[in-house]
Scaffold this active site. Structure first.
Site, short mmCIF file in Angstrom:
data_model
loop_
_atom_site.label_atom_id
_atom_site.label_comp_id
_atom_site.label_asym_id
_atom_site.label_seq_id
_atom_site.Cartn_x
_atom_site.Cartn_y
_atom_site.Cartn_z
N ARG A 100 22.11 7.64 -25.08
CA ARG A 100 21.49 8.48 -24.05
C ARG A 100 22.53 9.42 -23.42
NH1 ARG A 100 18.16 5.75 -19.41
NH2 ARG A 100 19.98 4.37 -19.42
N ARG A 144 25.83 7.88 -18.56
CA ARG A 144 25.87 6.98 -17.41
C ARG A 144 26.92 5.90 -17.61
NH1 ARG A 144 19.69 5.32 -16.14
NH2 ARG A 144 20.66 3.28 -15.94
N ARG A 167 11.20 -4.78 -9.50
CA ARG A 167 11.91 -5.45 -10.59
C ARG A 167 11.91 -6.96 -10.42
NH1 ARG A 167 14.65 -0.73 -12.59
NH2 ARG A 167 16.55 -1.37 -13.59
N ARG A 173 21.85 -6.11 -18.61
CA ARG A 173 20.62 -5.52 -18.06
C ARG A 173 19.40 -6.13 -18.75
NH1 ARG A 173 22.34 0.58 -18.70
NH2 ARG A 173 20.19 1.10 -18.19
N LYS A 195 11.06 4.93 -19.57
CA LYS A 195 10.35 5.11 -18.30
C LYS A 195 10.65 6.50 -17.71
CE LYS A 195 12.26 1.40 -16.47
NZ LYS A 195 13.09 0.90 -17.61
P1 AP5 Z 1 14.92 6.63 -20.67
O1 AP5 Z 1 13.66 7.37 -20.49
O2 AP5 Z 1 16.14 7.12 -19.97
O3 AP5 Z 1 14.69 5.06 -20.39
P2 AP5 Z 1 14.44 4.25 -19.04
O4 AP5 Z 1 13.39 3.25 -19.33
O5 AP5 Z 1 14.22 5.18 -17.89
O6 AP5 Z 1 15.85 3.54 -18.96
P3 AP5 Z 1 16.85 3.24 -17.76
O7 AP5 Z 1 18.14 2.77 -18.42
O8 AP5 Z 1 16.98 4.38 -16.80
O9 AP5 Z 1 16.19 2.05 -17.10
P4 AP5 Z 1 16.86 0.97 -16.31
O10 AP5 Z 1 15.66 0.29 -15.85
O11 AP5 Z 1 17.85 0.10 -16.95
O12 AP5 Z 1 17.80 1.78 -15.31
P5 AP5 Z 1 17.63 2.20 -13.80
O13 AP5 Z 1 18.25 3.52 -13.63
O14 AP5 Z 1 16.25 1.98 -13.35
O15 AP5 Z 1 15.21 6.54 -22.25
C1 AP5 Z 1 16.37 5.92 -22.76
C2 AP5 Z 1 16.88 6.69 -23.98
O16 AP5 Z 1 15.94 6.54 -25.05
C3 AP5 Z 1 17.01 8.22 -23.74
O17 AP5 Z 1 18.14 8.69 -24.43
C4 AP5 Z 1 15.70 8.80 -24.34
O18 AP5 Z 1 15.88 10.13 -24.84
C5 AP5 Z 1 15.41 7.81 -25.47
N1 AP5 Z 1 13.99 7.61 -25.71
C6 AP5 Z 1 12.98 7.55 -24.77
N2 AP5 Z 1 11.79 7.34 -25.37
C7 AP5 Z 1 12.05 7.25 -26.71
C8 AP5 Z 1 11.20 7.04 -27.86
N3 AP5 Z 1 9.88 6.87 -27.76
N4 AP5 Z 1 11.82 7.03 -29.08
C9 AP5 Z 1 13.18 7.21 -29.21
N5 AP5 Z 1 14.00 7.42 -28.15
C10 AP5 Z 1 13.44 7.43 -26.91
O19 AP5 Z 1 18.51 1.10 -13.07
C11 AP5 Z 1 19.93 1.07 -13.18
C12 AP5 Z 1 20.48 -0.08 -12.35
O20 AP5 Z 1 20.13 0.10 -10.96
C13 AP5 Z 1 19.93 -1.47 -12.71
O21 AP5 Z 1 20.66 -2.06 -13.77
C14 AP5 Z 1 20.12 -2.21 -11.37
O22 AP5 Z 1 21.46 -2.59 -11.17
C15 AP5 Z 1 19.79 -1.15 -10.34
N6 AP5 Z 1 18.34 -1.10 -9.96
C16 AP5 Z 1 17.47 -0.05 -10.15
N7 AP5 Z 1 16.27 -0.36 -9.67
C17 AP5 Z 1 16.35 -1.61 -9.15
C18 AP5 Z 1 15.41 -2.49 -8.53
N8 AP5 Z 1 14.14 -2.11 -8.31
N9 AP5 Z 1 15.85 -3.70 -8.16
C19 AP5 Z 1 17.13 -4.10 -8.32
N10 AP5 Z 1 18.08 -3.33 -8.93
C20 AP5 Z 1 17.68 -2.09 -9.34
#
Ligand code: AP5
Length: 202
Positions: free
Chosen positions: A119, A147, A85, A158, A10
């Site tokens: 990552r 991270r 979410r 997660r 994402k």
């Molecule tokens: P990346 O682009 O970083 O993936 P992402 O989908 O953004 O992953 P996140 O881990 O950031 O999502 P998340 O939803 O768990 O975390 P968030 O920060 O929102 O890509 C991942 C890796 O893969 C990278 O190394 C990239 O280079 C590689 N990659 C990408 N595309 C690729 C491809 N096509 N092929 C190969 N490799 C690829 O949330 C963190 C925490 O915050 C949650 O656990 C929760 O506790 C809290 N939180 C956040 N939002 C909320 C909410 N709305 N409600 C409640 N809690 C929340």
């Protein structure tokens, strides 16, 4: 809105969509991490949930989003990344904003752990890298960070939270005719191309 499991890509794809549309990216994960770094009350409250790989309570997230949407740059539309979410968050969002499209980046669980554990982030630019799939230039390798929640144990939680609390949203948005499914197992460029072509065809 960019939707999908943790590590689906994402954040990676958000950068390209922001470049194309000039709409601000609103990532609740980034906002929570910033609060945590600042040591604010919000950050302190969110910390234990994030480190355990659990969702932060809906009222905290909804408060955060309501405030963010009042900022001037949000007036002409935004790109949500990782929000909503839960159905409760989506219902609250529906009261304050109209959702145009929900891009669902589909990646099976088997690929997720490898993506998350490999990552790395550049703290200076915010650029996201991967040790195998998107290696960083040699000159910046020493400053890359990992991270705290990017470990195998937290990723499993997660994913559990995603399947139990977040994935029902896909059907919710599909029933509203808003869901665009994209194959997230292609290369980073091809995933982006598919998103752009499906968005343009709408
Ligand atoms: P990346 O682009 O970083 O993936 P992402 O989908 O953004 O992953 P996140 O881990 O950031 O999502 P998340 O939803 O768990 O975390 P968030 O920060 O929102 O890509 C991942 C890796 O893969 C990278 O190394 C990239 O280079 C590689 N990659 C990408 N595309 C690729 C491809 N096509 N092929 C190969 N490799 C690829 O949330 C963190 C925490 O915050 C949650 O656990 C929760 O506790 C809290 N939180 C956040 N939002 C909320 C909410 N709305 N409600 C409640 N809690 C929340």
């Amino acid at each position: 809105m960019l939707f999908g499991p943790p590590g689906a890509g994402k954040g990676t794809q958000a950068a390209r969509i922001v470049d194309l549309t000039s709409k601000p990216q609103i990532s609740t994960g980034d906002m929570l991490r910033a609060a945590l770094l600042e040591g604010s009350e919000l950050g302190k409250e969110a910390k234990s949930y994030m480190e355990a790989g659990e969702l932060v309570p809906d009222d905290i997230i909804i408060g955060l989003i309501s405030q963010r949407l009042k900022v001037d740059d949000a007036k002409n539309g935004v790109l949500f990344d990782g929000f909503p979410r839960t159905i409760a968050q989506a219902e609250e969002l529906a009261k304050i904003a109209k959702v145009d499209s929900v891009i669902s980046i589909e990646v099976p669980d088997d690929s997720i752990v490898q993506r998350i554990v490999g990552r790395r982030m550049d703290p200076e630019t915010g650029e996201i890298y991967h040790v195998d799939f998107k290696p960083a230039p040699e000159s910046i390798i020493d400053r890359l960070v990992q991270r705290k929640d990017d470990n195998e144990f937290t990723v499993r939680n997660r994913l559990k939270a995603y399947h139990e609390q977040t994935s029902p949203l896909a059907i919710w948005y599909e029933n509203q005719g808003l869901l665009i499914k994209v194959d997230g197992e292609q290369s980073i460029k091809d995933v982006g191309d598919e998103i752009i072509s499906k968005l343009s065809a709408r």
